[in-house]
Design a protein around this motif. Structure first.
Motif, PDB file in Angstrom:
ATOM      1  N   ALA A 468       0.819  -1.355  -0.076  1.00 19.28           N
ATOM      2  CA  ALA A 468      -0.135   0.030  -0.058  1.00 19.28           C
ATOM      3  C   ALA A 468       0.976   1.183  -0.091  1.00 19.28           C
ATOM      4  O   ALA A 468       0.292   2.413  -0.270  1.00 19.28           O
ATOM      5  N   ALA A 469       2.060   1.128   0.313  1.00 18.95           N
ATOM      6  CA  ALA A 469       2.912   2.286   0.519  1.00 18.95           C
ATOM      7  C   ALA A 469       3.701   2.650  -0.794  1.00 18.95           C
ATOM      8  O   ALA A 469       4.679   3.544  -0.984  1.00 18.95           O
ATOM      9  N   LEU A 470       3.461   1.717  -1.635  1.00 17.73           N
ATOM     10  CA  LEU A 470       4.332   1.736  -2.865  1.00 17.73           C
ATOM     11  C   LEU A 470       3.964   3.069  -3.725  1.00 17.73           C
ATOM     12  O   LEU A 470       2.756   3.223  -3.725  1.00 17.73           O
ATOM     13  N   GLY A 471       4.842   3.810  -4.141  1.00 15.04           N
ATOM     14  CA  GLY A 471       4.523   5.281  -4.909  1.00 15.04           C
ATOM     15  C   GLY A 471       4.548   6.186  -3.968  1.00 15.04           C
ATOM     16  O   GLY A 471       4.442   7.278  -4.619  1.00 15.04           O
ATOM     17  N   LEU A 472       4.979   6.106  -2.702  1.00 15.81           N
ATOM     18  CA  LEU A 472       5.245   7.223  -1.793  1.00 15.81           C
ATOM     19  C   LEU A 472       6.395   8.039  -1.960  1.00 15.81           C
ATOM     20  O   LEU A 472       6.751   9.105  -1.666  1.00 15.81           O
ATOM     21  N   ARG A 473       7.522   7.269  -2.593  1.00 14.02           N
ATOM     22  CA  ARG A 473       8.742   7.720  -2.841  1.00 14.02           C
ATOM     23  C   ARG A 473       9.587   8.579  -1.650  1.00 14.02           C
ATOM     24  O   ARG A 473       9.438   7.915  -0.619  1.00 14.02           O
ATOM     25  N   PHE A 474       9.830   9.521  -1.645  1.00 16.97           N
ATOM     26  CA  PHE A 474      10.599  10.257  -0.359  1.00 16.97           C
ATOM     27  C   PHE A 474       9.582  10.904   0.361  1.00 16.97           C
ATOM     28  O   PHE A 474      10.092  11.239   1.677  1.00 16.97           O
ATOM     29  N   ASN A 475       8.266  10.796   0.243  1.00 17.97           N
ATOM     30  CA  ASN A 475       7.481  11.161   1.089  1.00 17.97           C
ATOM     31  C   ASN A 475       6.730  10.100   2.170  1.00 17.97           C
ATOM     32  O   ASN A 475       5.764  10.360   2.670  1.00 17.97           O
TER      33      ASN A 475
END
Length: 739
Positions: A468-475
């Motif tokens: 679910a956290a994929l795509g958050l990058r450096f955030n």
């Protein structure tokens, strides 16, 4: 003739236009050299000196080295040892000395040091940013790319970006703020968010004194050299295809830049003595504990705040580690465990934050998302070590934790009510995001449950949270220790499933953690009295480093390194190991007895009690910008730090007259003879570990020998009646023998 731009998409500054004109003119190069495939040219413009870095037919970037408000003369000088070029610039303002260093190992690296010697007492005016991406025609306005990460607050002065058009590749820019301490102190400034910018004007924007500052107090002195810039650039020839590879490359490139820094020294700290004092104060100081329902509970702060479950479990888990290291449990561990069930709500099936009798000034139903899971993590540690009471409480609470994850679809708010999951605070004001890294600590708790039960349900939950956290990058970072546990959970998932996506995602968590790291040694204000190097600010928007997040991240990274093994990216292993090494030195200054009184705030937050320097409990807050420490309070719940550091850094050796101290986490240790010990370290190839043989009470140190696996003898760095100190390679096997 005036320069015009057709249909600009964003406003541009005159400095940008001047740069474009300079690059399109036939100016003379002051110096030229190559590093790897890159060509570097130093050129003078009307008001600036630039270094132009080009990759043939694939664009490049321009780095401003000096900005001058008056006519100037410049010349190339003979290079010193290890230098690629040296340029001197003179004007009526003074002299700039610009020195270039290059390195081509696995990655191309460039370091440029700019020293300025004023000719008169001087205040420096506004200076534009120093970095501009270029296209093949040297036009910054026609380059295209994306900034992945820029400096946050007073953390590392870094900028990580890619140039897509033309396909120049990936770039890491690191301004070595340590070198700029003299400038900050002389001008009364701090480097708060000074590295960043908007495409295509990027890089470092030197801070200037406040308008109302007394100019006599914020000026540079004539004849006194000061470093204005110390920038390290690391290059990769291709931009990454996705966020996980981008994060891996970031970690790799940051490791390459780290090797070019002059790391500050570390000091030996007697964490065993500190742990003994902390245990005594927990047991005896009336400010440390309080009784409810006939049970003993830990105050969060000195004589302040209501007991909560996170505080209890943080101290109990650390005490347990300490007791295991000592060879016998500390009596306080059992005393504190007796009251844990009082936090459990059988109707909801969960641990509540507060005891049932919490005051009306608290919302008894409110919980921060991470607060639900962190106590479970520490219960899981005890359960996996055979504590049946902890196991029962852990298992009883898991179902509610899973329901909360499902309700929020693995994307947790900042705070909600445990009674009905209604949201109290959806997002943090600083960035409009919820607690983005809670999925990482949730995944670790689920993996603990999987290890305890073998039930695949918990493994699937861990996977779902990480995915679910994929795509958050450096955030992805909300709170430093949660992000560290996320990295550990990813690494453990990779070991269990053998799916590379989890190994790759661990670098996203690690990269976000390192993004919030203070990779410089501040000497600003009160920071001259403590260490900041490789500290991490506790929250994504927090101005301070906190002890709790510091030592909990240390524990998480121990797991990360254990599971990483030889497949872990070498620079990731190096940076994590170095973080843990510097923790053992830096964290000492959280204790008020290690600081001068003027460096400690007189007042704390209203509900957080007071500071008592006689108690061995750490302050919550140290500031890279040199504010007074302890403005938040003195953490009783941070008492566990000493127990963790002592039990990890010190190693008991049966029959030996010494205790072994090592500031690198030891991968393995084996008794290979009556008076011989073999240990393995797994840090960076170019790094140094500090091994110290610390004399035991009523014993005398005898002649000892330290050798590498290859038989090379390592001479002691320093010896005394109480200690023998060695500087040893941080990677490989070492053998200690004694008489």
């Amino acid at each position: 003739m005036a320069t015009t731009i057709e249909k600009p998409s964003t406003p541009v500054s005159p400095y940008l236009l001047a740069l474009r004109d300079t690059l399109n003119s036939d100016g003379k190069a002051l110096a030229q050299f190559e590093t790897g495939e890159l060509q570097v040219e130093v050129r003078a413009a009307r008001d600036s000196i630039f270094a132009i870095v080009r990759r043939p037919d694939r664009g490049g970037l321009a780095l401003r080295l000096a900005f001058l408000a008056a006519p100037f003369a410049c010349k190339s000088l003979r290079c010193g040892s290890g230098e690629a070029a040296r340029v001197e610039v003179t004007s009526n303002s003074g002299k700039h000395l610009i020195t270039f260093f290059k390195s081509k190992e696995a990655l191309e690296r460039l370091r440029v040091l700019v020293e300025f010697t004023p000719s008169a007492t001087m205040t420096l005016p506004f200076v534009p940013r120093d970095l501009y991406p270029l296209d093949n025609e040297n036009d910054p306005l026609k380059s295209d790319g994306n900034v992945e990460a820029a400096q946050r607050g007073h953390n590392a002065g870094m900028l990580y970006f890619r140039i897509d058009e033309p396909a120049f590749g990936n770039v890491l820019y690191l301004q070595n703020l340590t070198s700029l301490n003299d400038y900050f102190r002389a001008t009364g400034t701090t480097p708060d968010g000074v590295v960043g910018g908007e495409w295509p004007e990027l890089g470092y924007l030197p801070p200037t004194p406040a308008r109302d500052a007394d100019t006599a107090e914020v000026c540079l002195q004539p004849g006194q050299p000061v470093i204005l810039s110390d920038v390290i650039l690391v290059f990769r020839h291709e931009a990454p295809p996705h966020e996980r590879e981008s994060a891996r490359q970031f970690v790799q490139m940051l490791g390459a830049a780290y090797k070019m820094l002059e790391q500050p020294p570390v000091q030996y700290r007697d964490w065993v003595d500190r742990a003994e004092r902390a245990a005594r104060d927990l047991a005896e100081a009336p400010e440390a504990t309080i009784r409810h329902y006939g049970n003993l509970y830990v105050h969060p702060y000195t004589a302040a705040e209501y007991p909560d479950i996170m505080v209890q479990m943080s101290v109990i888990s650390a005490l347990h580690s300490w007791g295991t290291w000592r060879g016998e449990p500390h009596p306080l561990e059992a005393a504190l465990k007796k009251g844990l069930r009082k936090f459990y709500d059988p109707e909801l099936g969960t641990l509540r934050r507060y005891l049932p009798n919490v005051g009306k000034d608290k919302d008894a139903d409110a919980v921060d998302s991470w607060y639900l899971y962190h106590p479970l993590l520490n219960l899981g540690i005890l359960a996996l070590d055979g504590d049946e009471g902890a196991r029962a409480l852990f298992m009883d609470s898991l179902g509610f934790g899973i329901r909360a994850a499902h309700h929020f679809d693995y994307k947790w708010p900042v705070q909600y009510k445990v009674t009905d999951f209604s949201v109290i605070e959806e997002t943090a004001p600083a960035d409009g995001r919820g607690q983005t890294d809670v999925g990482g600590i949730y995944a670790w708790v689920m993996l603990q449950a999987f290890e305890l039960t073998g039930d695949k349900l918990y493994l699937d939950e861990a996977k779902a949270a990480i995915e679910a956290a994929l795509g958050l990058r450096f955030n992805i970072n909300y709170q430093a220790n949660l992000t560290a546990w996320g990295a550990a959970a990813c690494m453990r998932l990779w070991r269990i499933t053998n799916r590379d996506v989890y190994l790759e995602q661990s670098y996203v968590y690690l990269g976000s953690f390192l993004h919030n790291t203070v990779i410089w040694d501040s000497q600003i204000g009160h920071a001259e009295h403590y260490e900041t190097f490789l500290g991490v600010t506790c929250l994504q928007d927090a101005p301070y480093m906190a002890m709790y997040e510091c030592f909990d991240s240390f524990v998480a990274f121990e797991q990360y390194l254990n599971d990483g093994g030889p497949d872990l990216e070498p620079e990731a292993r190096m940076l994590v190991s170095e973080y843990c090494k510097y923790v053992l030195s830096r964290a000492w200054y959280y204790y008020p007895d290690a600081l001068p009184s003027e460096a400690i705030a007189d007042k704390q937050r209203e509900a957080n009690g007071h500071i008592d320097p006689k108690l061995s409990f750490p302050l919550e807050d140290l500031y890279p910008d040199g504010q007074q420490a302890g403005q938040v309070g003195q953490e009783v719940y941070g008492a566990g730090a000493a127990f963790i550091f002592a039990s990890r850094a010190f190693h008991n050796v049966d029959g030996a007259p010494f205790r072994l101290y090592c500031d690198y986490l030891v991968r393995s240790i084996e008794r290979t003879g009556d008076r011989a010990l073999t240990l393995s370290l797994d840090g960076g190839d170019t790094c140094t570990a500090n091994l110290r043989l610390v004399r035991l009470k009523r014993r005398k140190l005898t002649k000892t020998t330290l050798t590498t696996d290859g038989g090379d003898v390592i001479r002691p760095h320093e010896t005394s009646e109480d200690r023998i100190d060695y500087h040893a390679p941080a990677n490989g096997r070492l053998v200690i023998t004694w008489e």
